[in-house]
Write a protein that holds these residues in place. Structure first.
Motif, PDB file in Angstrom:
ATOM      1  N   LEU A  57      45.051 -37.064 -35.104  1.00 40.92           N
ATOM      2  CA  LEU A  57      43.742 -37.533 -34.675  1.00 40.92           C
ATOM      3  C   LEU A  57      43.043 -36.400 -33.938  1.00 40.92           C
ATOM      4  CD1 LEU A  57      41.583 -39.729 -34.056  1.00 40.92           C
ATOM      5  CD2 LEU A  57      42.938 -40.309 -32.025  1.00 40.92           C
ATOM      6  N   ASN A  58      41.899 -35.984 -34.458  1.00 41.82           N
ATOM      7  CA  ASN A  58      41.086 -34.965 -33.807  1.00 41.82           C
ATOM      8  C   ASN A  58      39.926 -35.645 -33.093  1.00 41.82           C
ATOM      9  OD1 ASN A  58      42.448 -32.598 -35.143  1.00 41.82           O
ATOM     10  ND2 ASN A  58      41.608 -33.576 -36.971  1.00 41.82           N
ATOM     11  N   ILE A  59      39.693 -35.293 -31.827  1.00 46.06           N
ATOM     12  CA  ILE A  59      38.539 -35.822 -31.114  1.00 46.06           C
ATOM     13  C   ILE A  59      37.652 -34.653 -30.697  1.00 46.06           C
ATOM     14  CG2 ILE A  59      39.654 -37.955 -30.369  1.00 46.06           C
ATOM     15  CD1 ILE A  59      40.114 -36.662 -27.623  1.00 46.06           C
ATOM     16  N   TYR A  60      36.339 -34.878 -30.757  1.00 47.87           N
ATOM     17  CA  TYR A  60      35.377 -33.803 -30.504  1.00 47.87           C
ATOM     18  C   TYR A  60      34.448 -34.194 -29.364  1.00 47.87           C
ATOM     19  CZ  TYR A  60      36.916 -32.711 -35.264  1.00 47.87           C
ATOM     20  OH  TYR A  60      37.666 -32.459 -36.391  1.00 47.87           O
ATOM     21  N   PRO A  61      34.338 -33.392 -28.315  1.00 49.33           N
ATOM     22  CA  PRO A  61      35.248 -32.281 -28.033  1.00 49.33           C
ATOM     23  C   PRO A  61      36.478 -32.712 -27.226  1.00 49.33           C
ATOM     24  CG  PRO A  61      33.463 -32.258 -26.436  1.00 49.33           C
ATOM     25  CD  PRO A  61      33.193 -33.414 -27.354  1.00 49.33           C
ATOM     26  N   ASP A  62      36.355 -33.843 -26.510  1.00 50.37           N
ATOM     27  CA  ASP A  62      37.419 -34.308 -25.627  1.00 50.37           C
ATOM     28  C   ASP A  62      37.176 -35.788 -25.344  1.00 50.37           C
ATOM     29  OD1 ASP A  62      35.348 -34.499 -23.692  1.00 50.37           O
ATOM     30  OD2 ASP A  62      35.754 -32.488 -22.954  1.00 50.37           O
ATOM     31  N   GLY A  63      37.952 -36.381 -24.431  1.00 45.90           N
ATOM     32  CA  GLY A  63      37.694 -37.762 -24.037  1.00 45.90           C
ATOM     33  C   GLY A  63      38.882 -38.676 -24.214  1.00 45.90           C
ATOM     34  N   GLY A  64      38.563 -39.980 -24.338  1.00 47.38           N
ATOM     35  CA  GLY A  64      39.622 -40.978 -24.375  1.00 47.38           C
ATOM     36  C   GLY A  64      39.495 -41.960 -25.514  1.00 47.38           C
ATOM     37  N   VAL A  65      40.647 -42.319 -26.090  1.00 47.29           N
ATOM     38  CA  VAL A  65      40.753 -43.345 -27.133  1.00 47.29           C
ATOM     39  C   VAL A  65      41.804 -44.347 -26.684  1.00 47.29           C
ATOM     40  CG1 VAL A  65      41.380 -43.838 -29.536  1.00 47.29           C
ATOM     41  CG2 VAL A  65      40.088 -41.760 -28.976  1.00 47.29           C
ATOM     42  N   SER A  66      41.462 -45.617 -26.730  1.00 45.20           N
ATOM     43  CA  SER A  66      42.364 -46.653 -26.254  1.00 45.20           C
ATOM     44  C   SER A  66      43.453 -46.993 -27.274  1.00 45.20           C
ATOM     45  CB  SER A  66      41.564 -47.910 -25.914  1.00 45.20           C
ATOM     46  OG  SER A  66      42.423 -48.947 -25.498  1.00 45.20           O
ATOM     47  N   ARG A  67      43.054 -47.274 -28.500  1.00 45.37           N
ATOM     48  CA  ARG A  67      43.999 -47.660 -29.537  1.00 45.37           C
ATOM     49  C   ARG A  67      43.607 -47.022 -30.874  1.00 45.37           C
ATOM     50  NH1 ARG A  67      46.225 -49.070 -25.548  1.00 45.37           N
ATOM     51  NH2 ARG A  67      47.101 -51.132 -25.049  1.00 45.37           N
ATOM     52  N   LEU A  68      44.629 -46.687 -31.663  1.00 46.81           N
ATOM     53  CA  LEU A  68      44.444 -46.207 -33.027  1.00 46.81           C
ATOM     54  C   LEU A  68      45.285 -47.082 -33.940  1.00 46.81           C
ATOM     55  CD1 LEU A  68      43.339 -44.083 -35.042  1.00 46.81           C
ATOM     56  CD2 LEU A  68      45.400 -42.720 -34.562  1.00 46.81           C
ATOM     57  N   ARG A  69      44.634 -47.745 -34.882  1.00 47.67           N
ATOM     58  CA  ARG A  69      45.345 -48.624 -35.814  1.00 47.67           C
ATOM     59  C   ARG A  69      45.251 -48.044 -37.225  1.00 47.67           C
ATOM     60  NH1 ARG A  69      47.955 -50.893 -31.815  1.00 47.67           N
ATOM     61  NH2 ARG A  69      46.782 -52.374 -30.552  1.00 47.67           N
ATOM     62  N   MET A  70      46.391 -47.989 -37.910  1.00 50.75           N
ATOM     63  CA  MET A  70      46.429 -47.536 -39.299  1.00 50.75           C
ATOM     64  C   MET A  70      46.876 -48.724 -40.136  1.00 50.75           C
ATOM     65  SD  MET A  70      45.608 -44.372 -38.701  1.00 50.75           S
ATOM     66  CE  MET A  70      45.891 -43.566 -40.263  1.00 50.75           C
ATOM     67  N   MET A  71      45.893 -49.497 -40.610  1.00 50.27           N
ATOM     68  CA  MET A  71      46.186 -50.721 -41.345  1.00 50.27           C
ATOM     69  C   MET A  71      46.472 -50.387 -42.804  1.00 50.27           C
ATOM     70  SD  MET A  71      45.856 -52.699 -38.775  1.00 50.27           S
ATOM     71  CE  MET A  71      46.217 -54.218 -39.694  1.00 50.27           C
ATOM     72  N   GLY A  72      47.573 -50.928 -43.298  1.00 53.91           N
ATOM     73  CA  GLY A  72      47.926 -50.642 -44.682  1.00 53.91           C
ATOM     74  C   GLY A  72      49.178 -51.370 -45.111  1.00 53.91           C
ATOM     75  N   THR A  73      49.714 -50.964 -46.235  1.00 54.32           N
ATOM     76  CA  THR A  73      50.890 -51.611 -46.830  1.00 54.32           C
ATOM     77  C   THR A  73      52.058 -50.661 -46.859  1.00 54.32           C
ATOM     78  OG1 THR A  73      50.136 -50.990 -49.042  1.00 54.32           O
ATOM     79  CG2 THR A  73      49.473 -53.154 -48.233  1.00 54.32           C
ATOM     80  N   VAL A  74      53.238 -51.233 -46.735  1.00 60.24           N
ATOM     81  CA  VAL A  74      54.458 -50.436 -46.775  1.00 60.24           C
ATOM     82  C   VAL A  74      54.665 -49.897 -48.174  1.00 60.24           C
ATOM     83  CG1 VAL A  74      56.974 -50.518 -46.539  1.00 60.24           C
ATOM     84  CG2 VAL A  74      55.514 -51.780 -44.926  1.00 60.24           C
ATOM     85  N   ALA A  75      54.964 -48.610 -48.281  1.00 60.27           N
ATOM     86  CA  ALA A  75      55.240 -47.984 -49.581  1.00 60.27           C
ATOM     87  C   ALA A  75      56.689 -48.266 -49.953  1.00 60.27           C
ATOM     88  CB  ALA A  75      54.981 -46.485 -49.508  1.00 60.27           C
ATOM     89  N   ARG A  76      56.878 -49.064 -50.960  1.00 55.75           N
ATOM     90  CA  ARG A  76      58.243 -49.478 -51.350  1.00 55.75           C
ATOM     91  C   ARG A  76      58.729 -48.699 -52.551  1.00 55.75           C
ATOM     92  NH1 ARG A  76      59.246 -54.142 -48.421  1.00 55.75           N
ATOM     93  NH2 ARG A  76      57.399 -55.253 -47.668  1.00 55.75           N
TER      94      ARG A  76
END
Length: 329
Positions: free
Chosen positions: A310-329
């Motif tokens: 995760l790149n943030i420009y230029p700085d600061g704060g992020v509370s949560r990052l969610r990567m929603m998807g399906t399990v690769a089987r």
């Protein structure tokens, strides 16, 4: 040392995963629940309650009969335990000189002596006002931890460092989950800056409770931008990204982008070098203060991935990052 531990593992005993201290033989002087509090232990001079000096941890009374005290921690999610941090900070004349730790797998809230407890440490020697790391080798997932102290006294914090061991059979074919969630084994690996908040906070359950419950960097006074690297719980195909800047109002990042890959190897600093050239999953996008951002159509089709930057420009704060998807089987 302890900074290195949290880059390799997560604290399986943290309350936000649902962990709780479910039993103690005695917590007369200090409530057993404080043993796994997420905050650093503190000492408050002059603070007393009805039972005596207030202490930030678990503390039993002075034992006047044979035996010793112990407590049981129920882990919120099963995990493979790598070791224990036993923290006696601020306990000087009232710490236990010895300890032992057992693990078990049980569906009970408070497993009994017949639950198949396995002793994973020898008798440990503790010191007062100290933090000590005790590695273990135990390949079986655990659901409960039993900490014995000999004979009595106080422990400020118990950290159970390890890796979440998800039951992927509970995830249906094609079911969308947050692949980066701490409860599914997601974790923070490294960041260029964690001055105000740790990367691992972005994988925690729920929305952040305040600005301290997120990843936040210092104010950047030089060219460039800040970044963090995280690992999904398993290989998965991501079809939705959620970037939540809850509580970050005057200090949210102006923009962000995400890179991703299926494979990475080596120490955190080596993975960080590799990440510079990872393919782009989410191109640079604008962010808002205190807002849930959802991205779908903007995502590139990279196939199954396991690591993200995760790149943030230029700085600061992020509370949560969610990567929603399906399990690769």
């Amino acid at each position: 040392m302890f900074d290195d531990l949290r880059r390799q593992f997560v604290d399986l005993a943290q309350p936000r995963l649902g962990s709780e201290v479910v039993f103690a033989t005695d917590d007369f002087f200090a409530d057993k629940a404080r043993l796994i509090a997420p905050t650093e232990p503190v000492f408050i001079p002059g603070k007393y309650d009805d039972n005596g000096k207030w202490m930030d941890g678990w503390e039993s009374r002075r034992k006047r009969t044979p035996g010793h005290d112990w407590c049981v921690v129920k882990l919120g999610v099963p995990g493979i335990v790598a070791g224990f941090e036993i923290d006696t900070r601020h306990f000087t004349g009232n710490y236990p000189p010895g300890a032992e730790v057992e693990l078990c797998v049980s569906d009970e809230q408070v497993p009994g002596d017949d639950a198949g407890w396995v002793k994973v440490t020898p008798r440990l020697e503790l010191k007062g006002n100290d933090r000590a790391w005790f590695p273990v080798e135990h390949a079986t997932p655990a659901t409960h931890v039993r900490l014995h102290i000999f004979p009595d006294g106080g422990v400020a914090r118990l950290r159970v460092w390890g890796r979440v061991d998800p039951d992927w059979s509970k995830v249906g074919e094609g079911e969308a989950i947050d692949l980066l969630a701490m409860a599914w084994g997601g974790r923070g690996i490294v960041a260029n800056d964690e001055h105000f908040g740790r990367v691992e906070n972005m994988t925690a359950p729920g929305r952040g409770v305040d600005m301290g419950d997120g990843w936040e960097t210092r104010r950047r006074r030089e060219p460039g931008h800040d970044w963090s690297i995280l690992e999904l719980g398993t290989f998965g195909r991501v079809n939705e990204v959620v970037v939540d800047t809850a509580h970050f109002k005057g200090n949210y990042p102006d923009r962000c982008s995400i890179q991703a890959t299926a494979r990475a190897h080596g120490a955190p600093h080596e993975i960080a070098q590799q990440a510079e050239s990872w393919p782009v999953l989410l191109p640079e996008v604008k962010l808002q203060a205190d807002h849930i951002h959802i991205f779908r159509s903007e995502l590139a089709d990279l196939g199954p991935i396991r690591f993200v930057r995760l790149n943030i420009y230029p700085d600061g704060g992020v509370s949560r990052l969610r990567m929603m998807g399906t399990v690769a089987r």
